[in-house]
Scaffold this motif. Structure first.
Motif, PDB file in Angstrom:
ATOM      1  N   ILE A   1      36.304  26.254   5.938  1.00 48.42           N
ATOM      2  CA  ILE A   1      37.326  26.196   5.022  1.00 48.42           C
ATOM      3  C   ILE A   1      37.209  25.741   3.732  1.00 48.42           C
ATOM      4  CG2 ILE A   1      38.720  25.486   7.206  1.00 48.42           C
ATOM      5  CD1 ILE A   1      38.273  22.390   6.480  1.00 48.42           C
ATOM      6  N   ASP A   2      35.743  25.290   3.166  1.00 47.54           N
ATOM      7  CA  ASP A   2      35.611  24.853   2.077  1.00 47.54           C
ATOM      8  C   ASP A   2      34.516  25.925   1.231  1.00 47.54           C
ATOM      9  OD1 ASP A   2      33.446  24.259   3.550  1.00 47.54           O
ATOM     10  OD2 ASP A   2      33.646  22.019   3.145  1.00 47.54           O
ATOM     11  N   SER A   3      34.389  26.996   2.002  1.00 51.07           N
ATOM     12  CA  SER A   3      33.593  28.146   1.330  1.00 51.07           C
ATOM     13  C   SER A   3      32.147  27.442   0.917  1.00 51.07           C
ATOM     14  CB  SER A   3      34.224  28.858   0.235  1.00 51.07           C
ATOM     15  OG  SER A   3      35.359  29.140   0.450  1.00 51.07           O
ATOM     16  N   ASP A   4      31.478  26.852   1.902  1.00 44.02           N
ATOM     17  CA  ASP A   4      30.073  26.218   1.479  1.00 44.02           C
ATOM     18  C   ASP A   4      29.238  26.992   2.573  1.00 44.02           C
ATOM     19  OD1 ASP A   4      30.615  25.157   4.023  1.00 44.02           O
ATOM     20  OD2 ASP A   4      30.120  23.087   3.342  1.00 44.02           O
ATOM     21  N   GLY A   5      29.595  28.039   3.417  1.00 42.56           N
ATOM     22  CA  GLY A   5      28.415  28.765   4.029  1.00 42.56           C
ATOM     23  C   GLY A   5      28.435  28.085   5.522  1.00 42.56           C
ATOM     24  N   ARG A   6      29.168  26.961   5.673  1.00 38.23           N
ATOM     25  CA  ARG A   6      28.814  26.147   6.889  1.00 38.23           C
ATOM     26  C   ARG A   6      30.200  26.021   7.804  1.00 38.23           C
ATOM     27  NH1 ARG A   6      25.988  21.295   4.258  1.00 38.23           N
ATOM     28  NH2 ARG A   6      27.818  21.656   2.853  1.00 38.23           N
ATOM     29  N   PRO A   7      30.123  26.102   8.994  1.00 41.08           N
ATOM     30  CA  PRO A   7      31.373  26.249   9.683  1.00 41.08           C
ATOM     31  C   PRO A   7      32.116  24.668   9.983  1.00 41.08           C
ATOM     32  CG  PRO A   7      29.471  26.101  11.266  1.00 41.08           C
ATOM     33  CD  PRO A   7      28.929  26.163   9.827  1.00 41.08           C
ATOM     34  N   ASP A   8      33.354  24.751   9.868  1.00 39.91           N
ATOM     35  CA  ASP A   8      34.090  23.544   9.896  1.00 39.91           C
ATOM     36  C   ASP A   8      35.097  23.914  10.955  1.00 39.91           C
ATOM     37  OD1 ASP A   8      33.263  22.376   7.384  1.00 39.91           O
ATOM     38  OD2 ASP A   8      34.286  24.207   6.425  1.00 39.91           O
ATOM     39  N   ILE A   9      36.096  22.800  11.433  1.00 40.52           N
ATOM     40  CA  ILE A   9      37.009  23.231  12.289  1.00 40.52           C
ATOM     41  C   ILE A   9      38.323  23.079  11.642  1.00 40.52           C
ATOM     42  CG2 ILE A   9      35.633  22.908  14.298  1.00 40.52           C
ATOM     43  CD1 ILE A   9      36.772  19.848  14.467  1.00 40.52           C
TER      44      ILE A   9
ATOM     45  N   ARG B   1      36.018  18.368   8.822  1.00 35.40           N
ATOM     46  CA  ARG B   1      34.431  18.291   8.310  1.00 35.40           C
ATOM     47  C   ARG B   1      33.687  17.313   8.641  1.00 35.40           C
ATOM     48  NH1 ARG B   1      35.508  17.753   2.620  1.00 35.40           N
ATOM     49  NH2 ARG B   1      37.033  16.635   3.305  1.00 35.40           N
ATOM     50  N   PRO B   2      32.443  17.093   8.619  1.00 34.99           N
ATOM     51  CA  PRO B   2      31.747  15.877   9.002  1.00 34.99           C
ATOM     52  C   PRO B   2      32.055  14.710   8.393  1.00 34.99           C
ATOM     53  CG  PRO B   2      30.042  17.819   8.765  1.00 34.99           C
ATOM     54  CD  PRO B   2      31.674  18.088   8.205  1.00 34.99           C
ATOM     55  N   LEU B   3      32.499  14.914   7.092  1.00 38.98           N
ATOM     56  CA  LEU B   3      32.813  13.705   6.173  1.00 38.98           C
ATOM     57  C   LEU B   3      33.957  13.067   6.945  1.00 38.98           C
ATOM     58  CD1 LEU B   3      32.344  15.218   2.672  1.00 38.98           C
ATOM     59  CD2 LEU B   3      30.651  13.617   4.134  1.00 38.98           C
TER      60      LEU B   3
END
Length: 199
Positions: free
Chosen positions: A120-128, A103-105
């Motif tokens: 991966i964290d179900s926030d509607g935004r793509p992670d890797i 994630r960006p964090l």
């Protein structure tokens, strides 16, 4: 002597304010693609409007860089990330690494790599995801050698200089993962005595 090349190609459209997503392709010394996956970086941040990136908050400027091994030997004891690569001569930046991140964090200006793109964290935004797998593959292919890194914004305009390979769309939670077709790894070359075998 040619070096392996990692091409990080940022997506044309960046719909999320907190991340820069893209694709990554690793080419061996002969120019053959040996791995393809995804990249994640922080977004571009220039809060004071001086045209320069804000350290630890922004991705780096597009360009061609040389990366050197970081944390492979005696310096591994004092570094947060071991057996990764550090980019040299990055404008307005220092200690820019290529390392595992989801994630960006997980990033402060560095480049994270992964095998698949997934929320991966179900926030509607793509992670890797499968980021450690991606870094382990780079460890196996590149080892303790220098690496060229090409960072481009949007679609490559000259495919011979920055090849673009097709990729699958975002994988949503619960959706089966179909990774890219495997690209066979090159045979181990005993001429590269510094390569490190990864279990």
């Amino acid at each position: 002597m040619p070096r392996p090349l990692l091409h990080v190609q940022r997506d044309d459209v960046q719909p999320y304010a907190d991340r820069t997503i893209g694709r990554a392709v690793l080419h061996d010394e002969s120019g053959s693609a040996v791995w393809r996956g995804y990249s994640m970086e922080r977004p571009w941040v220039d809060q004071d409007g001086d045209g320069r990136r804000d350290r630890r908050k922004s991705h780096i400027v597009a360009g061609r860089y040389r990366a050197v091994p970081h944390g492979w030997g005696s310096d591994a004891a004092w570094t947060k990330f071991d057996r990764v690569w550090r980019l040299l001569d990055v404008p307005d930046a220092s200690a820019i690494l290529i390392h595992a991140a989801n994630r960006p964090l997980d990033l402060e200006g560095c480049i994270g790599l992964g095998m698949v793109r997934r929320d991966i964290d179900s926030d509607g935004r793509p992670d890797i995801a499968a980021s450690r797998d991606a870094i382990n593959l780079l460890r196996r292919v590149v080892g303790r050698r220098h690496l060229d890194v090409l960072v481009t914004d949007g679609v490559a305009t000259d495919p011979s200089k920055a090849p673009h390979l097709p990729f699958a769309d975002l994988i949503r939670p619960g959706q089966p993962v179909t990774p890219h077709p495997p690209v066979p790894l090159p045979p181990r070359d005993t001429a590269h005595a510094l390569d490190v075998e990864v279990a």
